[in-house]
Design a protein around this motif. Structure first.
Motif, mmCIF file in Angstrom:
data_model
loop_
_atom_site.group_PDB
_atom_site.id
_atom_site.type_symbol
_atom_site.label_atom_id
_atom_site.label_comp_id
_atom_site.label_asym_id
_atom_site.label_seq_id
_atom_site.Cartn_x
_atom_site.Cartn_y
_atom_site.Cartn_z
ATOM 1 N N UNK A 1 0.862 -1.180 0.000
ATOM 2 C CA UNK A 1 0.000 0.000 0.000
ATOM 3 C C UNK A 1 0.897 1.228 0.000
ATOM 4 N N UNK A 2 0.624 2.146 -0.909
ATOM 5 C CA UNK A 2 1.422 3.365 -0.995
ATOM 6 C C UNK A 2 0.691 4.521 -0.320
ATOM 7 N N UNK A 3 1.446 5.548 0.019
ATOM 8 C CA UNK A 3 0.851 6.747 0.604
ATOM 9 C C UNK A 3 0.147 7.588 -0.450
ATOM 10 N N UNK A 4 0.536 7.388 -1.701
ATOM 11 C CA UNK A 4 -0.042 8.165 -2.792
ATOM 12 C C UNK A 4 -1.397 7.572 -3.173
ATOM 13 N N UNK A 5 -2.462 8.274 -2.913
ATOM 14 C CA UNK A 5 -3.838 7.867 -3.246
ATOM 15 C C UNK A 5 -4.227 6.534 -2.621
ATOM 16 N N UNK A 6 -3.511 6.109 -1.593
ATOM 17 C CA UNK A 6 -3.808 4.824 -0.932
ATOM 18 C C UNK A 6 -3.884 3.687 -1.959
ATOM 19 N N UNK A 7 -3.036 3.736 -2.952
ATOM 20 C CA UNK A 7 -3.031 2.714 -4.002
ATOM 21 C C UNK A 7 -2.285 1.472 -3.534
ATOM 22 N N UNK A 8 -2.583 0.363 -4.166
ATOM 23 C CA UNK A 8 -1.861 -0.878 -3.914
ATOM 24 C C UNK A 8 -0.985 -1.143 -5.132
ATOM 25 N N UNK A 9 0.298 -1.358 -4.886
ATOM 26 C CA UNK A 9 1.219 -1.666 -5.970
ATOM 27 C C UNK A 9 1.781 -3.067 -5.760
ATOM 28 N N UNK A 10 2.411 -3.575 -6.785
ATOM 29 C CA UNK A 10 2.966 -4.922 -6.710
ATOM 30 C C UNK A 10 4.461 -4.911 -6.987
ATOM 31 N N UNK A 11 5.113 -5.937 -6.492
ATOM 32 C CA UNK A 11 6.507 -6.171 -6.832
ATOM 33 C C UNK A 11 6.697 -7.671 -7.009
ATOM 34 N N UNK A 12 7.735 -8.029 -7.730
ATOM 35 C CA UNK A 12 8.060 -9.431 -7.979
ATOM 36 C C UNK A 12 9.452 -9.695 -7.438
ATOM 37 N N UNK A 13 9.557 -10.651 -6.518
ATOM 38 C CA UNK A 13 10.840 -11.076 -5.969
ATOM 39 C C UNK A 13 11.180 -12.415 -6.591
ATOM 40 N N UNK A 14 12.396 -12.534 -7.137
ATOM 41 C CA UNK A 14 12.829 -13.807 -7.705
ATOM 42 C C UNK A 14 14.238 -14.143 -7.243
ATOM 43 N N UNK A 15 14.508 -15.420 -7.222
ATOM 44 C CA UNK A 15 15.861 -15.933 -7.020
ATOM 45 C C UNK A 15 16.189 -16.793 -8.227
#
Length: 193
Positions: free
Chosen positions: A54-68
């Protein structure tokens, strides 16, 4: 995967691990995503997790991808392997680095730590912020790259901090202590199934 390297780490809350078999519900509901999802597990990737933030900007939800991912190398010195990875990453044509430095993982192993923006010239290709940590598992020919990628360029510092925190938990020995209590089920599992 059956041949996972001997490596332990801890992801922060908000990440849900997935593997090729776990993507079956998504393939059934959104078959157009199948090629992109399958591509994640090519080229040596043996672990993947999706993060919701959750970001502070517009209470938006963003995603990230973690890989090994892992690859074999003829280099046997962890410091040389880290330096080579650092130099290689700095030379990428589409890479705009913010950070390119040597750090350590597992208390003593040299690692190349880079952060920055990856821009592709291909039409329709996304510009992403990316943080990577590359290191050699001592005594093996296995080079590991941990990568955290997101299209949310406004949160690049936060993603850099997340990867730094994950890197600080890396160990080449199985933990002797009992694992921490199971965290509450993540809503990510509900969203991808």
């Amino acid at each position: 995967m059956d041949d996972r390297p001997q490596l332990w780490f801890r992801l922060p809350p908000g990440y849900q691990e997935f593997d090729p078999a776990g993507l079956t519900p998504i393939r059934e509901r959104a078959p157009e995503w199948a090629p992109a999802l399958d591509e994640i597990f090519r080229h040596g990737t043996f672990y993947a997790a999706l993060g919701l933030h959750r970001t502070d900007v517009y209470e938006a939800v963003t995603t990230s991808l973690f890989t090994l991912s892992s690859t074999s190398t003829l280099v046997s010195d962890p410091q040389v392997a880290a330096a080579r990875a650092l130099i290689s990453r700095e030379g990428w044509v589409h890479w705009t680095p913010d950070t390119c430095e040597l750090r350590t993982v597992a208390r003593t192993t040299a690692a190349a730590f880079t952060t920055g923006v990856l821009r592709c010239d291909d039409e329709g290709a996304a510009t992403v912020c990316q943080a990577t940590c590359t290191f050699l598992i001592p005594g093996t020919p296995t080079l590991i790259t941990a990568t955290l990628t997101s299209s949310d360029l406004t949160q690049s510092e936060a993603y850099t901090d997340i990867l730094g925190a994950v890197a600080s938990t890396i160990s080449f020995e199985e933990p002797k202590d009992a694992p921490a209590g199971r965290q509450p089920t993540s809503r990510i599992a509900e969203l991808i199934t």
